[in-house]
Motif scaffolding. Sequence first.
Motif, PDB file in Angstrom:
ATOM      1  N   ASP A   1      44.536  12.674  98.328  1.00 44.70           N
ATOM      2  CA  ASP A   1      45.336  13.905  98.210  1.00 44.70           C
ATOM      3  C   ASP A   1      46.821  13.618  98.377  1.00 44.70           C
ATOM      4  N   ILE A   2      47.134  12.691  99.249  1.00 43.41           N
ATOM      5  CA  ILE A   2      48.534  12.320  99.530  1.00 43.41           C
ATOM      6  C   ILE A   2      48.598  10.837  99.850  1.00 43.41           C
TER       7      ILE A   2
ATOM      8  N   VAL B   1      52.221  12.665  95.970  1.00 47.19           N
ATOM      9  CA  VAL B   1      51.205  13.662  95.620  1.00 47.19           C
ATOM     10  C   VAL B   1      50.869  13.462  94.136  1.00 47.19           C
ATOM     11  N   PRO B   2      49.608  13.660  93.723  1.00 48.55           N
ATOM     12  CA  PRO B   2      49.280  13.547  92.297  1.00 48.55           C
ATOM     13  C   PRO B   2      50.161  14.445  91.434  1.00 48.55           C
TER      14      PRO B   2
ATOM     15  N   ASP C   1      51.431  22.658  93.523  1.00 45.20           N
ATOM     16  CA  ASP C   1      51.276  23.543  94.691  1.00 45.20           C
ATOM     17  C   ASP C   1      51.199  22.743  95.985  1.00 45.20           C
ATOM     18  N   MET C   2      50.616  21.543  95.908  1.00 49.97           N
ATOM     19  CA  MET C   2      50.522  20.703  97.097  1.00 49.97           C
ATOM     20  C   MET C   2      51.890  20.173  97.502  1.00 49.97           C
ATOM     21  N   VAL C   3      52.737  19.855  96.533  1.00 48.80           N
ATOM     22  CA  VAL C   3      54.090  19.393  96.847  1.00 48.80           C
ATOM     23  C   VAL C   3      54.848  20.481  97.609  1.00 48.80           C
ATOM     24  N   LYS C   4      54.781  21.718  97.112  1.00 53.34           N
ATOM     25  CA  LYS C   4      55.487  22.830  97.762  1.00 53.34           C
ATOM     26  C   LYS C   4      54.926  23.084  99.163  1.00 53.34           C
ATOM     27  N   TYR C   5      53.623  22.950  99.308  1.00 60.48           N
ATOM     28  CA  TYR C   5      52.991  23.161 100.612  1.00 60.48           C
ATOM     29  C   TYR C   5      53.433  22.076 101.601  1.00 60.48           C
TER      30      TYR C   5
ATOM     31  N   LEU D   1      46.917   7.677  93.529  1.00 61.46           N
ATOM     32  CA  LEU D   1      47.349   9.045  93.240  1.00 61.46           C
ATOM     33  C   LEU D   1      47.015   9.439  91.804  1.00 61.46           C
ATOM     34  N   THR D   2      47.320   8.570  90.845  1.00 61.05           N
ATOM     35  CA  THR D   2      47.061   8.906  89.443  1.00 61.05           C
ATOM     36  C   THR D   2      45.575   8.988  89.141  1.00 61.05           C
TER      37      THR D   2
END
Length: 323
Positions: free
Chosen positions: A153-154, A276-277, A282-286, A147-148
């Motif tokens: 992506d996940i 999530v990185p 925005d990806m976390v919220k999605y 991730l880092t």
Amino acid sequence: MSRRGYTVRIGALAVVAVLTAACGSPGKPVDPAPVSNAAWPQPAHVGGPDSTAGGGTDTSCNPQASLAPSGTSIPDGSTMAKIKERGKLIAGVDQTTYLFGFRNPTTGNIEGFDIDMVNEIARAIFGAPEGRVQFRAIPSSQREDVLTQGQVDIVVRTYSITCARKAKVQFSSVYYKAGQRILVTKESKVTKLADLSGKRVCATKKSTSLAKIATDPAKPVPVSVDNWSDCLVMLQQGQVEAVSTDDTILAGMAAQDPTLQVVGDQFTEEDYGIGVPKDNTDMVKYVNAVLDNIRNSGAWQDSYRKWVEPSLGPASPPSPQYQ
């Protein structure tokens, strides 16, 4: 008989005499060479409590609280838009944990409860998951690394949320609750961690399970490996007394080997989140919006009944907590 024939006969008798002497007389059989006990080979990279990073001792945060969902629309320039343009969702997963993330030996496909979660995220982005996910099988010790370094992506891999891990990566809301227990042979007298004082207990590197074993007052002897399947092999070969980790993982091992059993009550609480990185807010919220849909549509329950309920009984999806 010619002299030549006589010589050949004498030579043949000499050979017979030598062979007879080598075998020993009928009254004194020759003992076979002693053979030492054969030892099963250990899996690669077996160690001790060499890496317990990610343990659950840091209480500086609320591990369960995640970012509030923002819906499943995909704005231009967002992380999800870049994934959609690429044409693939890249997911770090397990391929060795039966029921949650494993490679089906018949089809060659990676399947399980965690894999269903990945496919639902891909469905939200692309409309259908088929051919839209690039699964990257990783050991548990590399979950933060991939991730880092932006390699995935996940990460959806029985990934317990801790404050120490949240300092490095972001997590979705909790999508599954597990608890640490113990796996032993059915002949074992062990029923709790205290029974394993001075005994070798297996867990994976950088796992919260290894941290618990390494710090428990009973002082079991931690044995660290790359994958949970290595722990299963070592238990089957008698190289460890027990395996200790989340009951979800242990249930899969017991389902694979009827000579093993999960014992004792849960002695930790493990909240699984999707990693999530750090920069991809925005990806976390999605992902949280997708998880809300999974809980409300019945997809979570369908997946649980298929993979987990036969081993661990009925359950409901955990309620999310948002910051």
